[in-house]
Write an enzyme that holds these catalytic residues in place. Sequence first.
Site, PDB file in Angstrom:
ATOM      1  N   TRP A  91      32.117 -17.858  95.854  1.00 17.77           N
ATOM      2  CA  TRP A  91      32.879 -18.759  94.985  1.00 17.77           C
ATOM      3  C   TRP A  91      33.433 -17.990  93.784  1.00 17.77           C
ATOM      4  CZ3 TRP A  91      31.220 -20.041  89.913  1.00 17.77           C
ATOM      5  CH2 TRP A  91      32.066 -20.924  89.247  1.00 17.77           C
ATOM      6  N   HIS A  92      32.659 -17.050  93.247  1.00 12.59           N
ATOM      7  CA  HIS A  92      33.144 -16.264  92.117  1.00 12.59           C
ATOM      8  C   HIS A  92      34.322 -15.381  92.515  1.00 12.59           C
ATOM      9  CE1 HIS A  92      29.273 -17.282  90.091  1.00 12.59           C
ATOM     10  NE2 HIS A  92      30.012 -17.141  89.007  1.00 12.59           N
TER      11      HIS A  92
END
Length: 403
Positions: free
Chosen positions: A332-333
């Site tokens: 997600w990052h």
Amino acid sequence: MPNLQPYADPTYFFYLLVALAPLAIGLYFGKRFVWYEILVSLAFIFLIFDTGHYVNQGIAILVYSIWQFCLVSFYSAYRKTKNANWVFYLMVALSILPITMVRFGAIGVFKPEFTLLGFLGISYLTFRSTGMIIETRDGAIKEFKPIMFLRFMLFMPTLSSGPIDRYTRFAGDAGSVPERTDYIDMLGYAVKSFFLGFVYKFILSYYFGQIVYPFFQSLAMGDNHHGFSWWLIGVAYSYGMYLFFDFAGYSRFAIATSYVMGIKSPINFNQPYRAHNIKDFWNRWHMSLSFWFRDFVFMRFSFMVMRKKWIKNRTTVSNLGYLVNMMVMGLWHGLTWYYIVYALLHGTGMIVNDAWLRFKKKHRDQIPHNKFTEVFAIFLTFNFVMLTFLVFCGFLDKFWFHH
């Protein structure tokens, strides 16, 4: 028209406090001006995306909001009579499709034009909409309310970087008016958070992020390192301090603003550098994010594996769940090696921590527990977290591969 980036300078706070004054007066006298609240949120969102390259982001957030509105409203209507697994998984996939295209577009897997779908806050809006689909599947959300959905999705204080709220909690606050005594307490907490946010973001974050962190970076890059430099330790710790004060300061501003608006957005940080172990750290650090992943990734993955009897050993299921949970959070990052390695380090840390707790439980008579061991546990956790931030910050990518 001015361009106002969230909580970036005194001008933003001046406009913010002027805009919030009528809301605060209304709430003090037991009235919630819903339409004025909506107009304030929309006005500040417009002022974020009203000039230059931000205009494309503004168009993207409009298209994105319509997309998520259609998905959530369709699934809400569908869920009233049916509950097919494939429909649920399809809705979740379609909900996270925009951010997936942005992430892959950014690294050239898709056409670079897909990155134009991105806008400030797309990650946090995705958590909100996807969470609504999951909670609708679970039955926690019984009815789709279009206006409340838009108020939740486009809630201005937490739009760009959270905290990540849950629809059911938000709707409870947004659909009621706090008692006057409670609201006075909320205003007191808001004032405290505003001042603490200023200290965190504009003093401590600036000091570590603009002075100390670049200082150690330059020393490390100037060292004839052959793959290692002792200055990297300074890079790790200064970045860790900068990251905390910057993000915690922003979160304080967002929470303070939402409290003035009569919404108790969840806290995001609770003295994370005093954590006793890595699991305790994630119960204190970016709490709204870690709890979202815990509830919607770790718990669901573990339950599915146990229910389908793919793995019978609960310890193995938990260990695999930690790795899956942290890997999803790492991806997600961003789709880079250092986010993936960071995720694996923390997932492995949780596995080791659980193994130690099981060992400690079996040998509680031989292993002491006192103030010294507690301080040592905090010290060990703090240093582990700081050294993994050296990976997370991405400096090693430049240090090793682009020196």
